[in-house]
Design a protein around this motif. Sequence first.
Motif, PDB file in Angstrom:
ATOM      1  N   MET A   9       0.854  -1.187   0.000  1.00 34.85           N
ATOM      2  CA  MET A   9       0.000   0.000   0.000  1.00 34.85           C
ATOM      3  C   MET A   9       0.891   1.240   0.000  1.00 34.85           C
ATOM      4  O   MET A   9       1.851   1.313   0.752  1.00 34.85           O
ATOM      5  CB  MET A   9      -0.910   0.040   1.240  1.00 34.85           C
ATOM      6  N   ASP A  10       0.520   2.194  -0.848  1.00 29.69           N
ATOM      7  CA  ASP A  10       1.197   3.486  -0.822  1.00 29.69           C
ATOM      8  C   ASP A  10       0.263   4.491  -0.157  1.00 29.69           C
ATOM      9  O   ASP A  10      -0.801   4.125   0.356  1.00 29.69           O
ATOM     10  CB  ASP A  10       1.616   3.925  -2.228  1.00 29.69           C
ATOM     11  N   ASP A  11       0.640   5.765  -0.165  1.00 27.03           N
ATOM     12  CA  ASP A  11      -0.171   6.779   0.513  1.00 27.03           C
ATOM     13  C   ASP A  11      -1.580   6.879  -0.051  1.00 27.03           C
ATOM     14  O   ASP A  11      -2.550   7.036   0.690  1.00 27.03           O
ATOM     15  CB  ASP A  11       0.536   8.136   0.500  1.00 27.03           C
ATOM     16  N   VAL A  12      -1.728   6.739  -1.359  1.00 23.79           N
ATOM     17  CA  VAL A  12      -3.051   6.821  -1.994  1.00 23.79           C
ATOM     18  C   VAL A  12      -3.913   5.631  -1.566  1.00 23.79           C
ATOM     19  O   VAL A  12      -5.088   5.784  -1.218  1.00 23.79           O
ATOM     20  CB  VAL A  12      -2.919   6.893  -3.534  1.00 23.79           C
ATOM     21  N   ALA A  13      -3.338   4.438  -1.562  1.00 20.91           N
ATOM     22  CA  ALA A  13      -4.085   3.236  -1.165  1.00 20.91           C
ATOM     23  C   ALA A  13      -4.499   3.319   0.308  1.00 20.91           C
ATOM     24  O   ALA A  13      -5.616   2.917   0.660  1.00 20.91           O
ATOM     25  CB  ALA A  13      -3.246   1.992  -1.416  1.00 20.91           C
ATOM     26  N   ILE A  14      -3.634   3.831   1.159  1.00 22.54           N
ATOM     27  CA  ILE A  14      -3.970   3.985   2.576  1.00 22.54           C
ATOM     28  C   ILE A  14      -5.112   4.982   2.731  1.00 22.54           C
ATOM     29  O   ILE A  14      -6.082   4.731   3.465  1.00 22.54           O
ATOM     30  CB  ILE A  14      -2.737   4.405   3.406  1.00 22.54           C
ATOM     31  N   ARG A  15      -5.025   6.101   2.048  1.00 25.19           N
ATOM     32  CA  ARG A  15      -6.085   7.118   2.127  1.00 25.19           C
ATOM     33  C   ARG A  15      -7.424   6.545   1.669  1.00 25.19           C
ATOM     34  O   ARG A  15      -8.453   6.731   2.323  1.00 25.19           O
ATOM     35  CB  ARG A  15      -5.693   8.349   1.289  1.00 25.19           C
ATOM     36  N   ARG A  16      -7.414   5.806   0.571  1.00 25.26           N
ATOM     37  CA  ARG A  16      -8.660   5.186   0.074  1.00 25.26           C
ATOM     38  C   ARG A  16      -9.214   4.173   1.074  1.00 25.26           C
ATOM     39  O   ARG A  16     -10.418   4.125   1.313  1.00 25.26           O
ATOM     40  CB  ARG A  16      -8.410   4.486  -1.265  1.00 25.26           C
ATOM     41  N   ALA A  17      -8.336   3.348   1.630  1.00 24.96           N
ATOM     42  CA  ALA A  17      -8.775   2.332   2.586  1.00 24.96           C
ATOM     43  C   ALA A  17      -9.407   2.985   3.817  1.00 24.96           C
ATOM     44  O   ALA A  17     -10.461   2.532   4.290  1.00 24.96           O
ATOM     45  CB  ALA A  17      -7.601   1.442   2.989  1.00 24.96           C
ATOM     46  N   LEU A  18      -8.800   4.043   4.328  1.00 24.65           N
ATOM     47  CA  LEU A  18      -9.339   4.707   5.507  1.00 24.65           C
ATOM     48  C   LEU A  18     -10.655   5.411   5.207  1.00 24.65           C
ATOM     49  O   LEU A  18     -11.563   5.433   6.053  1.00 24.65           O
ATOM     50  CB  LEU A  18      -8.307   5.678   6.095  1.00 24.65           C
ATOM     51  N   THR A  19     -10.786   5.960   4.013  1.00 21.83           N
ATOM     52  CA  THR A  19     -12.053   6.578   3.605  1.00 21.83           C
ATOM     53  C   THR A  19     -13.150   5.520   3.520  1.00 21.83           C
ATOM     54  O   THR A  19     -14.273   5.727   3.988  1.00 21.83           O
ATOM     55  CB  THR A  19     -11.889   7.304   2.257  1.00 21.83           C
ATOM     56  N   ARG A  20     -12.826   4.357   2.953  1.00 21.40           N
ATOM     57  CA  ARG A  20     -13.793   3.260   2.864  1.00 21.40           C
ATOM     58  C   ARG A  20     -14.191   2.786   4.257  1.00 21.40           C
ATOM     59  O   ARG A  20     -15.376   2.587   4.545  1.00 21.40           O
ATOM     60  CB  ARG A  20     -13.229   2.104   2.037  1.00 21.40           C
ATOM     61  N   ILE A  21     -13.212   2.632   5.144  1.00 22.99           N
ATOM     62  CA  ILE A  21     -13.506   2.219   6.512  1.00 22.99           C
ATOM     63  C   ILE A  21     -14.427   3.245   7.189  1.00 22.99           C
ATOM     64  O   ILE A  21     -15.378   2.869   7.880  1.00 22.99           O
ATOM     65  CB  ILE A  21     -12.201   2.018   7.325  1.00 22.99           C
TER      66      ILE A  21
END
Length: 182
Positions: A9-21
Amino acid sequence: MAVIKNMIMDDVAIRRALTRIAHEILEKNKGVEDCIFVGVRTRGVYLARRIAERIQEIETVSVPIGELDVTRYRDDRPEFNAPPEVTEDRLAIQNKKIILCDDVLYTGRTVRAAMDALMDLGRPQSIQLAVLVDRGHRELPIRPDFVGKNVPTSKQEQIEVHLSEIDQDDSVVILQQRGTTG
């Protein structure tokens, strides 16, 4: 010595995952009324704050955030023999929905320790678990309610979460012990 095997996971993937959560938490709880976010030190605290910020952006409502140090509650560390101490400010968790946040779920022992620590603070209505990465290999019957990414790993691998608040970048990497393959 461990070497980076793969960035998962990069910064974009982390941001997307946290938004989904954040969206999943809102949906499951029909909002965040009576919710308290509790981050397991260290990285879980920053993840709890980030998810709470996303919810603030989505719903324009703030959520209380607490920190939990579970060191004295661990059963797999030498400090376990020390008397239990909760060093957090007293969280008013009685009859609240606790969203427990951590970076990596592995054996489940940290989560069990966190639940023990929370129960010493009061009796919550419920405890829900949000993790950035679930890597499997559970030793206890613990399952997350919200997961950023499931990452099957071998026991010779490690997952390392980097967050900009303490590590200067946002990423999740798999580390492999030098001299092993997998």
